[in-house]
Design a protein around this motif. Structure first.
Motif, short mmCIF file in Angstrom:
data_model
loop_
_atom_site.label_atom_id
_atom_site.label_comp_id
_atom_site.label_asym_id
_atom_site.label_seq_id
_atom_site.Cartn_x
_atom_site.Cartn_y
_atom_site.Cartn_z
N LYS A 121 2.42 19.31 22.36
CA LYS A 121 1.65 18.54 23.24
C LYS A 121 0.71 17.64 22.47
N LEU A 122 0.00 18.15 21.17
CA LEU A 122 -0.73 17.10 20.85
C LEU A 122 0.33 15.82 20.05
N LEU A 123 1.21 16.00 19.50
CA LEU A 123 2.00 15.20 18.96
C LEU A 123 2.79 14.22 20.13
N THR A 124 3.04 15.19 21.24
CA THR A 124 3.68 14.00 22.58
C THR A 124 2.40 13.02 22.72
N ILE A 125 1.15 13.61 22.76
CA ILE A 125 0.11 12.76 23.33
C ILE A 125 -0.22 11.53 22.35
N LEU A 126 -0.11 11.85 20.88
CA LEU A 126 -0.36 10.94 19.97
C LEU A 126 0.79 9.66 20.09
N LEU A 127 1.98 10.29 19.91
CA LEU A 127 3.06 9.50 20.10
C LEU A 127 3.09 8.50 21.33
N ASP A 128 2.87 9.03 22.33
CA ASP A 128 2.83 8.25 23.80
C ASP A 128 1.66 7.52 23.70
N ASN A 129 0.61 7.71 23.09
CA ASN A 129 -0.48 6.73 23.01
C ASN A 129 -0.20 5.47 21.99
N ALA A 130 0.76 5.84 20.87
CA ALA A 130 1.10 4.77 19.96
C ALA A 130 2.19 4.01 20.73
N ILE A 131 3.04 4.49 21.42
CA ILE A 131 4.01 3.71 22.34
C ILE A 131 3.50 2.78 23.37
N LYS A 132 2.15 3.53 24.12
CA LYS A 132 1.79 2.62 25.06
C LYS A 132 0.82 1.41 24.64
N TYR A 133 0.44 1.39 23.39
CA TYR A 133 -0.36 0.41 22.83
C TYR A 133 0.52 -0.50 21.96
N SER A 134 1.61 -0.11 21.87
CA SER A 134 2.48 -1.19 20.84
C SER A 134 3.13 -2.32 21.55
N ALA A 135 3.19 -3.28 20.92
CA ALA A 135 4.05 -4.43 21.52
C ALA A 135 5.45 -4.23 21.65
N VAL A 136 6.06 -4.68 22.64
CA VAL A 136 7.46 -4.67 22.84
C VAL A 136 8.07 -5.13 21.44
N SER A 137 9.02 -4.19 21.21
CA SER A 137 10.00 -4.53 19.89
C SER A 137 9.02 -3.84 18.90
N GLY A 138 8.22 -3.00 19.00
CA GLY A 138 7.12 -2.67 18.12
C GLY A 138 7.91 -1.56 16.93
N LYS A 139 7.31 -1.25 16.11
CA LYS A 139 7.59 -0.08 15.10
C LYS A 139 6.56 1.01 14.99
N ILE A 140 6.78 2.25 15.01
CA ILE A 140 6.14 3.28 14.74
C ILE A 140 6.34 4.22 13.82
N GLU A 141 5.80 4.50 12.68
CA GLU A 141 5.97 5.45 11.46
C GLU A 141 5.44 6.54 11.51
N ILE A 142 6.09 7.66 11.22
CA ILE A 142 5.55 9.03 11.16
C ILE A 142 5.86 9.52 9.70
N TYR A 143 4.91 10.07 9.17
CA TYR A 143 5.01 10.41 7.72
C TYR A 143 4.41 11.68 7.85
N SER A 144 4.83 12.51 6.63
CA SER A 144 4.15 13.97 6.31
C SER A 144 3.91 13.98 4.97
N ALA A 145 2.82 14.63 4.40
CA ALA A 145 2.80 14.99 2.81
C ALA A 145 2.35 16.28 2.92
N VAL A 146 2.83 16.92 1.89
CA VAL A 146 2.56 18.61 1.73
C VAL A 146 1.58 18.50 0.49
N HIS A 147 0.47 19.37 0.76
CA HIS A 147 -0.69 19.42 -0.19
C HIS A 147 -0.59 21.01 -0.59
N THR A 148 -1.61 21.31 -1.45
CA THR A 148 -1.53 22.77 -1.75
C THR A 148 -1.77 23.47 -0.64
N SER A 149 -2.92 23.44 0.00
CA SER A 149 -3.35 24.20 0.98
C SER A 149 -2.97 23.63 2.57
#
Length: 87
Positions: A36-64
């Motif tokens: 649900k959280l990720l859907t809200i964040l992505l939906d918001n990113a899409i909503k406020y992006s221009a047509v033909s825009g780009k959205i990047e999703i990135y993860s990083a793993v840390h110790t804890s």
């Protein structure tokens, strides 16, 4: 994967490309609430992006913990509204 399936039609309707550099992550928590959280964040990113825009999703793993970033190139949040985002 579930989140991308949920928002893909909205992204496609605006010709938005979503790229992801996400590690195979194991997260402890409610799957329903995380999706649900990720859907809200992505939906918001899409909503406020221009047509033909780009959205990047990135993860990083840390110790804890992990870091998950969702970056769009939309108009952003007005500086006066930032203090009220999580209140």
């Amino acid at each position: 994967a579930k989140t991308l399936q949920t928002v893909s039609a909205h992204a496609t309707s605006k010709s938005i490309t979503i790229t992801q550099t996400v590690h195979n992550l194991k997260v402890v928590g409610s799957e329903l609430l995380l999706v649900k959280l990720l859907t809200i964040l992505l939906d918001n990113a899409i909503k406020y992006s221009a047509v033909s825009g780009k959205i990047e999703i990135y993860s990083a793993v840390h110790t804890s913990h992990i870091t998950l970033s969702i970056t769009d190139h939309g108009m952003g949040i007005d500086h006066k509204d930032i203090p009220h985002i999580f209140t």
